[in-house]
Design an enzyme around this catalytic site. Structure first.
Site, PDB file in Angstrom:
ATOM      1  N   TYR A 238      -3.752 -17.156  13.705  1.00 35.13           N
ATOM      2  CA  TYR A 238      -4.865 -16.511  12.990  1.00 35.13           C
ATOM      3  C   TYR A 238      -6.089 -17.419  12.930  1.00 35.13           C
ATOM      4  O   TYR A 238      -7.228 -16.962  13.046  1.00 35.13           O
ATOM      5  CB  TYR A 238      -4.429 -16.098  11.578  1.00 35.13           C
TER       6      TYR A 238
ATOM      7  N   ARG B  14       0.778  -1.247   0.000  1.00 34.66           N
ATOM      8  CA  ARG B  14       0.000   0.000   0.000  1.00 34.66           C
ATOM      9  C   ARG B  14       0.802   1.284   0.000  1.00 34.66           C
ATOM     10  O   ARG B  14       0.260   2.336  -0.312  1.00 34.66           O
ATOM     11  CB  ARG B  14      -0.944   0.008   1.218  1.00 34.66           C
TER      12      ARG B  14
HETATM   13  O1  CP3 Z   1       6.235  -9.051   0.876  1.00 36.90           O
HETATM   14  C1  CP3 Z   1       5.544  -8.917  -0.166  1.00 36.90           C
HETATM   15  O2  CP3 Z   1       5.611  -7.909  -0.884  1.00 36.90           O
HETATM   16  C2  CP3 Z   1       4.691 -10.093  -0.594  1.00 36.90           C
HETATM   17  C3  CP3 Z   1       3.346 -10.098  -0.126  1.00 36.90           C
HETATM   18  C4  CP3 Z   1       2.961 -10.428   1.299  1.00 36.90           C
HETATM   19  C5  CP3 Z   1       1.727 -10.002   1.826  1.00 36.90           C
HETATM   20  N1  CP3 Z   1       1.541 -10.571   3.045  1.00 36.90           N
HETATM   21  C6  CP3 Z   1       0.786  -9.102   1.141  1.00 36.90           C
HETATM   22  C7  CP3 Z   1      -0.231  -8.377   1.935  1.00 36.90           C
HETATM   23  C8  CP3 Z   1       3.569 -11.224   2.270  1.00 36.90           C
HETATM   24  C9  CP3 Z   1       4.941 -11.891   2.254  1.00 36.90           C
HETATM   25  C10 CP3 Z   1       2.650 -11.318   3.363  1.00 36.90           C
HETATM   26  C11 CP3 Z   1       2.910 -12.125   4.569  1.00 36.90           C
HETATM   27  C12 CP3 Z   1       2.004 -12.010   5.719  1.00 36.90           C
HETATM   28  N2  CP3 Z   1       0.632 -11.903   5.697  1.00 36.90           N
HETATM   29  C13 CP3 Z   1       2.409 -12.115   7.071  1.00 36.90           C
HETATM   30  C14 CP3 Z   1       3.814 -12.376   7.546  1.00 36.90           C
HETATM   31  C15 CP3 Z   1       4.697 -11.188   7.420  1.00 36.90           C
HETATM   32  C16 CP3 Z   1       4.442 -10.100   8.390  1.00 36.90           C
HETATM   33  O3  CP3 Z   1       4.171  -8.982   7.955  1.00 36.90           O
HETATM   34  O4  CP3 Z   1       4.557 -10.358   9.609  1.00 36.90           O
HETATM   35  C17 CP3 Z   1       1.261 -11.983   7.872  1.00 36.90           C
HETATM   36  C18 CP3 Z   1       1.224 -12.001   9.376  1.00 36.90           C
HETATM   37  C19 CP3 Z   1       0.149 -11.870   7.001  1.00 36.90           C
HETATM   38  C20 CP3 Z   1      -1.298 -11.791   7.369  1.00 36.90           C
HETATM   39  C21 CP3 Z   1      -1.915 -10.530   6.935  1.00 36.90           C
HETATM   40  N3  CP3 Z   1      -2.096 -10.137   5.627  1.00 36.90           N
HETATM   41  C22 CP3 Z   1      -2.453  -9.515   7.769  1.00 36.90           C
HETATM   42  C23 CP3 Z   1      -2.453  -9.550   9.282  1.00 36.90           C
HETATM   43  C24 CP3 Z   1      -2.948  -8.525   6.924  1.00 36.90           C
HETATM   44  C25 CP3 Z   1      -3.712  -7.290   7.350  1.00 36.90           C
HETATM   45  C26 CP3 Z   1      -2.828  -6.282   7.959  1.00 36.90           C
HETATM   46  C27 CP3 Z   1      -2.179  -5.439   6.905  1.00 36.90           C
HETATM   47  O5  CP3 Z   1      -0.944  -5.298   6.938  1.00 36.90           O
HETATM   48  O6  CP3 Z   1      -2.943  -4.934   6.094  1.00 36.90           O
HETATM   49  C28 CP3 Z   1      -2.672  -8.908   5.588  1.00 36.90           C
HETATM   50  C29 CP3 Z   1      -3.001  -8.152   4.369  1.00 36.90           C
HETATM   51  C30 CP3 Z   1      -1.925  -7.943   3.341  1.00 36.90           C
HETATM   52  N4  CP3 Z   1      -1.052  -8.900   2.920  1.00 36.90           N
HETATM   53  C31 CP3 Z   1      -1.664  -6.743   2.612  1.00 36.90           C
HETATM   54  C32 CP3 Z   1      -0.617  -7.020   1.735  1.00 36.90           C
HETATM   55  C33 CP3 Z   1      -0.016  -6.087   0.717  1.00 36.90           C
HETATM   56  C34 CP3 Z   1      -2.467  -5.458   2.716  1.00 36.90           C
HETATM   57  C35 CP3 Z   1      -3.758  -5.713   2.039  1.00 36.90           C
HETATM   58  C36 CP3 Z   1      -4.359  -4.531   1.362  1.00 36.90           C
HETATM   59  O7  CP3 Z   1      -4.005  -4.223   0.217  1.00 36.90           O
HETATM   60  O8  CP3 Z   1      -5.260  -3.941   1.982  1.00 36.90           O
END
Ligand code: CP3
Length: 357
Positions: free
Chosen positions: A156, A33
């Site tokens: 989760y 984002r």
């Molecule tokens: O790193 C990258 O560019 C690849 C994409 C990637 C995403 N999530 C995209 C994403 C990766 C490697 C993840 C891993 C992930 N997802 C983790 C482990 C890494 C970390 O950050 O600790 C976890 C815990 C998640 C679970 C998850 N996904 C949560 C809790 C959330 C909501 C909170 C948030 O940050 O928005 C997501 C959503 C998410 N995953 C987004 C992205 C780009 C945001 C979604 C959006 O566009 O609204």
């Protein structure tokens, strides 16, 4: 041997502790984002999961950061929660709140109903994204695949979404440990098959995200998180033809257990910003490569601060191979893309002397 077709193999070489000309850098959550072009593509997709489920759109957002920054790797655009989604928990990403499961896992009979998803049948959209990205990348840089650790995914599934205190997951750990072990066992099998599917589809590196391993006691970390990541690593097909696929294990908050993690079978260990890289390098005696560990908040600082903090990380690791530069956790959605460019260029400029002679 690293894959001979990769034009930029710095990341693979560094992960295998082979000499490089400069320290490679990639950024956790580099697609996301903080980039206006990501927000535009995501709006076009409709929702976050729609973005993940359309290989062309997932490919587009994977490549966006590489157009702006001189990064040494791409990371598959997906999420660690695709596995519980494929297990039928009913995943939704609620705007400004995060993930939510319609059917969380609370009891032994909830666990008994779970099956191991078949990667091609149930997660084919991820594998198709990998194949599309590999084709579009044209071997310019390696592609990193990933999954969550069983413990992190389980938190989760048990909580039903994000949580501040992980009360329900930790209650299960102390009240119903056999139920938690049964859940972790099925997740370990699912993650191993999923990562092997990503490797067969073409990823060059895999990272296991153990975002919540660091909230455990040392003994509980070994029993409920590390043990299952080891089971996964034992099952991974790390050789694909002539190429070796290195494994990065990232336990956020795991710095205190560096020696144990280094002996777990990973090629590299990801570190957050609470430890000194030089200190961990000494403690792990060159057994694994180290990845990290700039405080993501540094990107909110001045350009001069970004350069000097990057220089401090490079100096802390010191001379020689085995370092992959990264943040200590994902980049903030409030980060300024121009500041990230300053960081990436600084790491390439300032790291050359650490690799000469
Ligand atoms: O790193 C990258 O560019 C690849 C994409 C990637 C995403 N999530 C995209 C994403 C990766 C490697 C993840 C891993 C992930 N997802 C983790 C482990 C890494 C970390 O950050 O600790 C976890 C815990 C998640 C679970 C998850 N996904 C949560 C809790 C959330 C909501 C909170 C948030 O940050 O928005 C997501 C959503 C998410 N995953 C987004 C992205 C780009 C945001 C979604 C959006 O566009 O609204």
């Amino acid at each position: 041997m690293t894959d001979p077709v990769l034009k930029n193999d710095r990341l693979i070489r560094a992960l295998l502790r082979q000499p490089v000309d400069r320290t490679p850098i990639w950024i956790m959550r580099q697609a996301g984002r903080y980039l206006p072009e990501y927000r535009e593509t995501r709006a076009r997709a409709g929702s976050f999961m729609d973005l993940c489920r359309h290989p062309d759109l997932a490919c587009e957002v994977t490549l966006q950061p590489l157009r702006r920054f001189d990064l040494d790797a791409a990371i598959l655009f997906s999420d660690i929660l695709t596995i519980p989604a494929a297990m039928g928990l009913g995943l939704d990403f609620v705007e400004n709140e995060g993930p939510r499961f319609a059917k969380p896992i609370r009891t032994r009979s909830d666990v008994a109903r779970l099956g191991v998803p078949d990667p091609e049948r149930d997660l084919g959209y991820v594998l198709e994204a990998v194949r599309t990205i590999k084709r579009e990348l044209g071997n310019r840089v390696p592609l990193i695949g990933f999954a969550g650790s069983p413990w992190t995914i389980a938190t989760y599934m048990i909580e039903g979404g994000s949580s501040d205190d992980h009360r329900l997951a930790r209650t299960m750990l102390y009240q119903e440990p056999a139920t938690l072990h049964a859940l972790l066992e099925v997740l370990a099998r699912a993650v191993a098959e999923y990562l092997n599917g990503q490797i067969a589809a073409g990823v060059d590196v895999v990272q296991i995200f153990d975002t919540w391993g660091g909230i455990l006691t040392p003994a509980a970390y070994r029993e409920f998180s590390l043990r299952y990541m080891q089971a996964i690593m034992e099952r991974l097909k790390r050789r694909s033809g002539t190429k070796i696929v290195p494994v990065i294990l990232f336990t956020k908050g795991g710095g205190a257990w560096a020696e144990t993690i280094a002996a777990s079978g990973c090629d590299a260990m990801g570190l957050d910003w609470t430890v000194d890289l030089g200190d961990v390098r000494r403690r792990t005696e060159g057994k694994v490569a180290l990845q990290g560990n700039l405080d993501p908040a540094v990107l909110h600082g001045s350009e001069a601060a970004i350069r000097s903090e990057a220089a401090a990380i490079l100096a802390a690791y010191g001379r020689g191979p085995g370092h992959v530069f990264n943040l200590g956790h994902g980049i903030s959605q409030h980060a300024d893309p121009d500041r990230l460019k300053v960081l990436v260029d600084a790491v390439h400029d300032l790291s050359a002397p650490y690799h000469q002679g």
